[in-house]
Design an enzyme around this catalytic site. Structure first.
Site, PDB file in Angstrom:
ATOM      1  N   ASP A   1       0.860  -1.197   0.000  1.00  0.00           N
ATOM      2  CA  ASP A   1       0.000   0.000   0.000  1.00  0.00           C
ATOM      3  C   ASP A   1       0.887   1.236   0.000  1.00  0.00           C
ATOM      4  OD1 ASP A   1      -2.432   1.345  -0.026  1.00  0.00           O
ATOM      5  OD2 ASP A   1      -2.559   1.433   2.151  1.00  0.00           O
TER       6      ASP A   1
ATOM      7  N   ASP B   1       3.662   1.419   8.121  1.00  0.00           N
ATOM      8  CA  ASP B   1       2.418   0.686   7.866  1.00  0.00           C
ATOM      9  C   ASP B   1       2.559  -0.408   6.813  1.00  0.00           C
ATOM     10  OD1 ASP B   1      -0.141  -0.178   7.975  1.00  0.00           O
ATOM     11  OD2 ASP B   1      -1.040   1.571   7.021  1.00  0.00           O
TER      12      ASP B   1
END
Length: 327
Positions: A202, A219
């Site tokens: 992502d 993340d």
């Protein structure tokens, strides 16, 4: 724990108690960070830097999959790559408190990168290539992959099962989503097999923090197996910025430019998946507040039109020829 409101019982006291259970001493300062899939807090610590407490959404990932994410982050950190890895307490990075699974990481500040800067894009390209060198060492066993089942079929079923989708749009949505699926399948077939590796997954500008010392990534919650281009295309606004990324990338790792022809398919899958993600999470009170447009019939009508447009672009022979030629 209610699946209708999975975080209803996660009170500030629970967050502080979870951090204290690790032997740290919270000073009472809490800052909720912008996260919808999980719940993430910055927690102040007495006489020390704040930590970030991430509470995983129940039932999304197995423990094995989360631990695989943590191991990948630690592997990257040990290779001196600027990626924020979870802290270990008693040898454990996946922690449990009050029915929640959570992890703590150091707080790292920074600002968004400038995607108009060729220098910064080349720097990002070099860093992503170094991540991929590590990612190519071994596959994930538990985290799945970038594929049609995950990014088209599952979100499509979530939308069709959701009361958000107006009844008079259901048939049109099904046709549009199936057209995207067929078009993506044809594009993947035309490109042929490409190497799969462990990815950030992502890699958009919000997951890159820039400091005076350069960028670092945060993340890995969407880390999966997939093609290298998945970690590049969301940082490229146009052909020139993609070329800048690849200029940096190819200083450290070879890039098969045929993967560039996958970008329209990846873009289409992401757009369809985003709507399915909202539909699947609508029971979480944070989602209606953050995405109120999804409660309006006109948004779904526009979404159907957008899906047809994406399918048309993918199915156009000239478009495919151009993309394959650029590769």
């Amino acid at each position: 724990m209610s699946q209708d409101a999975p975080y209803a019982s996660l009170t500030p006291d629970h967050v502080l108690d979870a951090v204290a259970a690790c032997g740290l001493y919270p000073d009472g300062r809490l800052l909720a960070l912008n996260s919808y899939e999980n719940r993430v807090w910055q927690v102040g610590i007495d006489d020390a830097q704040p930590v970030i407490a991430k509470f995983y959404r129940p039932a999304r990932w197995s423990d094995a999959a989360i631990l695989e994410e943590h191991a990948f982050a630690q592997e990257l950190a040990e290779a001196e790559l600027p990626l924020v890895a979870p802290l270990a307490f008693g040898g454990r990075t996946l922690l449990h408190h009050a029915g929640f699974r959570y992890a703590l990481t150091p707080r790292r500040g920074g600002r968004a990168p400038s995607l108009e800067s060729a220098d910064q894009l080349e720097w990002l390209g070099r860093l992503i290539a170094r991540i991929h060198l590590i990612g190519a060492r071994a596959p994930f066993a538990h985290r799945g992959r970038i594929d049609r089942a995950t990014l088209i079929e599952q979100p499509m079923q979530a939308v069709l099962a959701s009361p958000l989708l107006p009844q008079n749009v259901q048939a049109r949505y099904r046709v549009a989503a199936q057209r995207v699926d067929e078009a993506v399948a044809l594009r993947l077939e035309a490109v042929g097999p490409v190497r799969q590796l462990r990815l950030h997954g992502d890699c958009h500008p919000g997951n890159v923090l820039w400091t005076d010392d350069g960028p670092h990534f945060v993340d890995l919650d969407d880390a999966r197996m997939g093609p290298a281009v998945q970690d590049l295309w969301m940082l490229a606004n146009d052909d020139a910025s993609m070329e800048a990324l690849l200029t940096g990338y190819e200083q450290f790792r070879e890039f098969d430019r045929i993967e560039l022809a996958l970008v329209p398919a990846l873009r289409a899958m992401r757009q369809l998946h985003h709507a399915g993600w909202i539909a699947a999470r609508w029971h979480d009170p944070a989602f209606p507040a953050a995405f109120p447009f999804a409660g309006e019939a006109r948004w779904w009508e526009q979404h159907v039109d957008d899906l047809h447009e994406l399918a048309d672009g993918l199915l156009a022979d000239g478009r495919l020829a151009d993309d394959m030629g650029a590769a």
